[in-house]
Design a protein around this motif. Structure first.
Motif, PDB file in Angstrom:
ATOM      1  N   PHE A  56     -44.422-115.129 -67.426  1.00 58.46           N
ATOM      2  CA  PHE A  56     -44.259-113.692 -67.683  1.00 58.46           C
ATOM      3  C   PHE A  56     -45.066-113.264 -68.899  1.00 58.46           C
ATOM      4  CE2 PHE A  56     -42.334-110.029 -66.234  1.00 58.46           C
ATOM      5  CZ  PHE A  56     -41.707-109.305 -67.229  1.00 58.46           C
TER       6      PHE A  56
ATOM      7  N   PHE B 203     -36.556-116.528 -74.080  1.00 60.15           N
ATOM      8  CA  PHE B 203     -37.349-115.788 -73.093  1.00 60.15           C
ATOM      9  C   PHE B 203     -37.423-114.317 -73.471  1.00 60.15           C
ATOM     10  CE2 PHE B 203     -38.814-115.067 -68.722  1.00 60.15           C
ATOM     11  CZ  PHE B 203     -38.449-113.754 -68.507  1.00 60.15           C
TER      12      PHE B 203
ATOM     13  N   ILE C 274     -24.819-121.667 -52.566  1.00 59.27           N
ATOM     14  CA  ILE C 274     -23.760-122.222 -53.408  1.00 59.27           C
ATOM     15  C   ILE C 274     -22.422-122.190 -52.685  1.00 59.27           C
ATOM     16  CG2 ILE C 274     -22.457-121.708 -55.487  1.00 59.27           C
ATOM     17  CD1 ILE C 274     -24.924-121.323 -56.917  1.00 59.27           C
TER      18      ILE C 274
ATOM     19  N   ALA D 132     -42.525-115.135 -62.220  1.00 62.34           N
ATOM     20  CA  ALA D 132     -41.634-115.350 -63.364  1.00 62.34           C
ATOM     21  C   ALA D 132     -40.189-115.075 -62.976  1.00 62.34           C
ATOM     22  CB  ALA D 132     -42.049-114.450 -64.525  1.00 62.34           C
ATOM     23  N   GLY D 133     -39.966-114.039 -62.181  1.00 64.69           N
ATOM     24  CA  GLY D 133     -38.605-113.723 -61.747  1.00 64.69           C
ATOM     25  C   GLY D 133     -38.024-114.829 -60.897  1.00 64.69           C
ATOM     26  N   VAL D 134     -38.828-115.353 -59.969  1.00 68.01           N
ATOM     27  CA  VAL D 134     -38.353-116.443 -59.120  1.00 68.01           C
ATOM     28  C   VAL D 134     -37.982-117.649 -59.979  1.00 68.01           C
ATOM     29  CG1 VAL D 134     -39.052-118.103 -57.378  1.00 68.01           C
ATOM     30  CG2 VAL D 134     -39.565-115.726 -57.052  1.00 68.01           C
TER      31      VAL D 134
ATOM     32  N   VAL E 196     -33.628-113.295 -55.293  1.00 68.99           N
ATOM     33  CA  VAL E 196     -33.349-114.735 -55.385  1.00 68.99           C
ATOM     34  C   VAL E 196     -31.846-114.973 -55.420  1.00 68.99           C
ATOM     35  CG1 VAL E 196     -33.508-116.697 -56.966  1.00 68.99           C
ATOM     36  CG2 VAL E 196     -35.527-115.379 -56.434  1.00 68.99           C
TER      37      VAL E 196
ATOM     38  N   THR F  52     -37.029-109.171 -58.205  1.00 67.63           N
ATOM     39  CA  THR F  52     -37.192-110.533 -57.689  1.00 67.63           C
ATOM     40  C   THR F  52     -35.953-111.356 -57.981  1.00 67.63           C
ATOM     41  OG1 THR F  52     -39.503-110.325 -58.301  1.00 67.63           O
ATOM     42  CG2 THR F  52     -38.753-112.478 -57.617  1.00 67.63           C
TER      43      THR F  52
ATOM     44  N   SER G  43     -45.220-111.191 -62.426  1.00 71.41           N
ATOM     45  CA  SER G  43     -43.827-110.775 -62.621  1.00 71.41           C
ATOM     46  C   SER G  43     -42.928-111.392 -61.558  1.00 71.41           C
ATOM     47  CB  SER G  43     -43.702-109.254 -62.555  1.00 71.41           C
ATOM     48  OG  SER G  43     -44.599-108.662 -63.428  1.00 71.41           O
ATOM     49  N   ILE G  44     -43.411-111.388 -60.311  1.00 68.26           N
ATOM     50  CA  ILE G  44     -42.597-111.949 -59.225  1.00 68.26           C
ATOM     51  C   ILE G  44     -42.399-113.445 -59.436  1.00 68.26           C
ATOM     52  CG2 ILE G  44     -42.570-112.421 -56.756  1.00 68.26           C
ATOM     53  CD1 ILE G  44     -43.897-109.748 -56.309  1.00 68.26           C
TER      54      ILE G  44
ATOM     55  N   VAL H 293     -20.344-124.928 -60.387  1.00 71.02           N
ATOM     56  CA  VAL H 293     -19.368-124.718 -59.317  1.00 71.02           C
ATOM     57  C   VAL H 293     -19.001-126.043 -58.655  1.00 71.02           C
ATOM     58  CG1 VAL H 293     -19.100-123.689 -57.057  1.00 71.02           C
ATOM     59  CG2 VAL H 293     -20.028-122.350 -58.897  1.00 71.02           C
TER      60      VAL H 293
ATOM     61  N   PHE I  46     -37.261-117.892 -63.280  1.00 72.30           N
ATOM     62  CA  PHE I  46     -36.150-117.662 -64.198  1.00 72.30           C
ATOM     63  C   PHE I  46     -34.810-117.676 -63.464  1.00 72.30           C
ATOM     64  CE2 PHE I  46     -34.387-116.109 -68.097  1.00 72.30           C
ATOM     65  CZ  PHE I  46     -33.357-115.266 -67.733  1.00 72.30           C
ATOM     66  N   PHE I  47     -34.723-116.903 -62.373  1.00 71.58           N
ATOM     67  CA  PHE I  47     -33.430-116.793 -61.711  1.00 71.58           C
ATOM     68  C   PHE I  47     -33.090-118.043 -60.924  1.00 71.58           C
ATOM     69  CE2 PHE I  47     -31.757-112.778 -62.799  1.00 71.58           C
ATOM     70  CZ  PHE I  47     -32.839-112.033 -63.204  1.00 71.58           C
ATOM     71  N   THR I  48     -34.087-118.778 -60.419  1.00 70.17           N
ATOM     72  CA  THR I  48     -33.802-120.058 -59.780  1.00 70.17           C
ATOM     73  C   THR I  48     -33.185-121.019 -60.791  1.00 70.17           C
ATOM     74  OG1 THR I  48     -35.667-119.738 -58.311  1.00 70.17           O
ATOM     75  CG2 THR I  48     -34.793-121.948 -58.445  1.00 70.17           C
TER      76      THR I  48
ATOM     77  N   TRP J 252     -29.539-120.100 -61.124  1.00 71.74           N
ATOM     78  CA  TRP J 252     -28.730-120.448 -59.959  1.00 71.74           C
ATOM     79  C   TRP J 252     -28.540-121.958 -59.836  1.00 71.74           C
ATOM     80  CZ3 TRP J 252     -25.427-117.781 -57.177  1.00 71.74           C
ATOM     81  CH2 TRP J 252     -25.501-116.386 -57.263  1.00 71.74           C
TER      82      TRP J 252
ATOM     83  N   PHE K  85     -39.722-107.842 -62.001  1.00 73.10           N
ATOM     84  CA  PHE K  85     -39.070-109.087 -62.391  1.00 73.10           C
ATOM     85  C   PHE K  85     -37.595-109.069 -61.996  1.00 73.10           C
ATOM     86  CE2 PHE K  85     -38.376-112.739 -64.997  1.00 73.10           C
ATOM     87  CZ  PHE K  85     -37.192-112.535 -65.684  1.00 73.10           C
TER      88      PHE K  85
ATOM     89  N   ILE L 227     -25.617-122.596 -62.082  1.00 69.34           N
ATOM     90  CA  ILE L 227     -24.398-122.067 -61.465  1.00 69.34           C
ATOM     91  C   ILE L 227     -23.914-123.032 -60.390  1.00 69.34           C
ATOM     92  CG2 ILE L 227     -23.502-120.202 -60.018  1.00 69.34           C
ATOM     93  CD1 ILE L 227     -25.287-118.295 -61.492  1.00 69.34           C
ATOM     94  N   ASP L 228     -24.871-123.573 -59.625  1.00 68.12           N
ATOM     95  CA  ASP L 228     -24.523-124.532 -58.583  1.00 68.12           C
ATOM     96  C   ASP L 228     -23.856-125.766 -59.175  1.00 68.12           C
ATOM     97  OD1 ASP L 228     -26.098-127.064 -56.871  1.00 68.12           O
ATOM     98  OD2 ASP L 228     -24.765-125.674 -55.848  1.00 68.12           O
TER      99      ASP L 228
END
Lengths: 179, 131
Positions: free
Chosen positions: A169, A89, B87, A50-52, B79, B75, A47-48, A66, A54-56, A59, B72, A62-63
């Motif tokens: 995940f 997902f 950013i 997958a979270g890293v 992040v 985390t 889970s950790i 911006v 997905f959210f990376t 971001w 999930f 987003i970067d």
């Protein structure tokens, strides 16, 4: 740790040995009584991870958004790819493997066949968004020799990370209650 | 209950983390307060775990899935708290030195929150009466 005390007595000098306890004396290594069950830990680690991933991925985009807000440099329609990948997902992880195999307790809202169709569509959207991101990178940025390629790379990496996060995940967790 | 020493230690490390965050904003060479937005992520980070503990009445597969989903999202929030300063620094809203201080503060605060869960949150019957 030992401390030698110098005894200023008559010749010959005598020494006294006295021990001072060091402040690290009571630290024990490897004595941690964390009752870790590696079977249970695997799900948390997956889970950790997958979270890293997905959210990376999010971001990264987003970067890029911006950094290059101009439509001419980074066409805003390219965001669709990441959105579809996120929907995929959610679809993939909404059904459990047990529901697809048919050996879970409850049938769920759509039954076993419905679960298979849902998972099929989910995986198709996931693969499709990954392929689309590669298409965007090469067709939209590399081949036309755009001066700034970074938004294309960001779209590709966003979708790659979301895709692999979804895989981790889905398949990194086990549903076996007893091992 | 682990007692007063753990509580004092955790509150000290929390203060250190917030100090790093505020240094990243308030030092003379930085002077902008955009990094304070990571406070939102600090507040959001324990919420999925609280929700999943509240909802899991028994230890069957459904509550495990809930716990993994909470893990999930937690985390993801962590992040995000690291991604936001990067950013902000990439578009030169804040300087890279401020970004580094904010990320150090992030690490300390999240370790503090984790410490709170390890020390005070353990046990099967997590109830609000513990407080």
């Amino acid at each position: 740790m030992c401390l030698l005390l110098f005894n200023p007595g008559p010749f010959p000098f005598t020494f006294q040995l006295s021990t001072m306890s060091g402040f690290l004396d009571s630290v024990r290594c490897g004595d941690c009584e964390c009752n870790v069950d590696w079977g249970e830990r695997r799900n948390t680690m997956a889970s950790i991870a997958a979270g890293v991933l997905f959210f990376t991925g999010w971001w990264i985009i987003i970067d890029a958004a911006v950094k290059y807000p101009d439509e001419a440099v980074f066409h805003h329609a390219y965001h669709t790819c990441g959105v579809i990948a996120t929907v995929a997902f959610l679809m993939i992880n909404a059904v459990s493997n047990g529901q697809v195999r048919g050996d879970s307790y409850s049938e769920g809202c759509i039954g076993q066949t419905g679960a298979r169709v849902w998972l099929f569509i989910g995986f198709m959207l996931a693969f499709g968004s990954l392929i689309a991101s590669m298409w965007i990178l090469f067709g939209g940025f590399v081949v036309p020799k755009k001066p700034v390629v970074y938004p294309g790379i960001a779209v590709f990496f966003q979708n790659a990370f979301i895709f692999f996060g979804g895989l981790v995940f889905k398949f990194g967790r086990t549903e076996d209650l007893w091992q | 209950m682990a007692g007063i020493k753990a509580l004092v230690g955790l509150s000290f490390s929390g203060a250190i983390g917030l100090t790093f965050l505020l240094l990243g904003c308030a030092l003379e060479q930085y002077g902008v307060y955009w990094p304070l937005f990571v406070l939102i992520f600090y507040i959001l980070s324990p919420i999925p775990t609280f929700i999943s503990r509240r909802l899991s009445d028994d230890s069957d597969a459904a509550s495990n899935a809930c716990r993994e989903l909470a893990c999930f999202f937690t985390t993801g929030i962590v992040v995000s708290a690291f991604g936001l300063p990067i950013i902000l620094a990439r578009v030169a809203l804040i300087q890279w030195g401020a970004c580094g201080l904010v990320m150090a503060g992030n690490a300390v605060i999240f370790l503090t929150i984790l410490g709170f869960f390890l020390v005070f949150g353990g046990g099967d019957d997590f109830s609000w009466e513990q407080w």
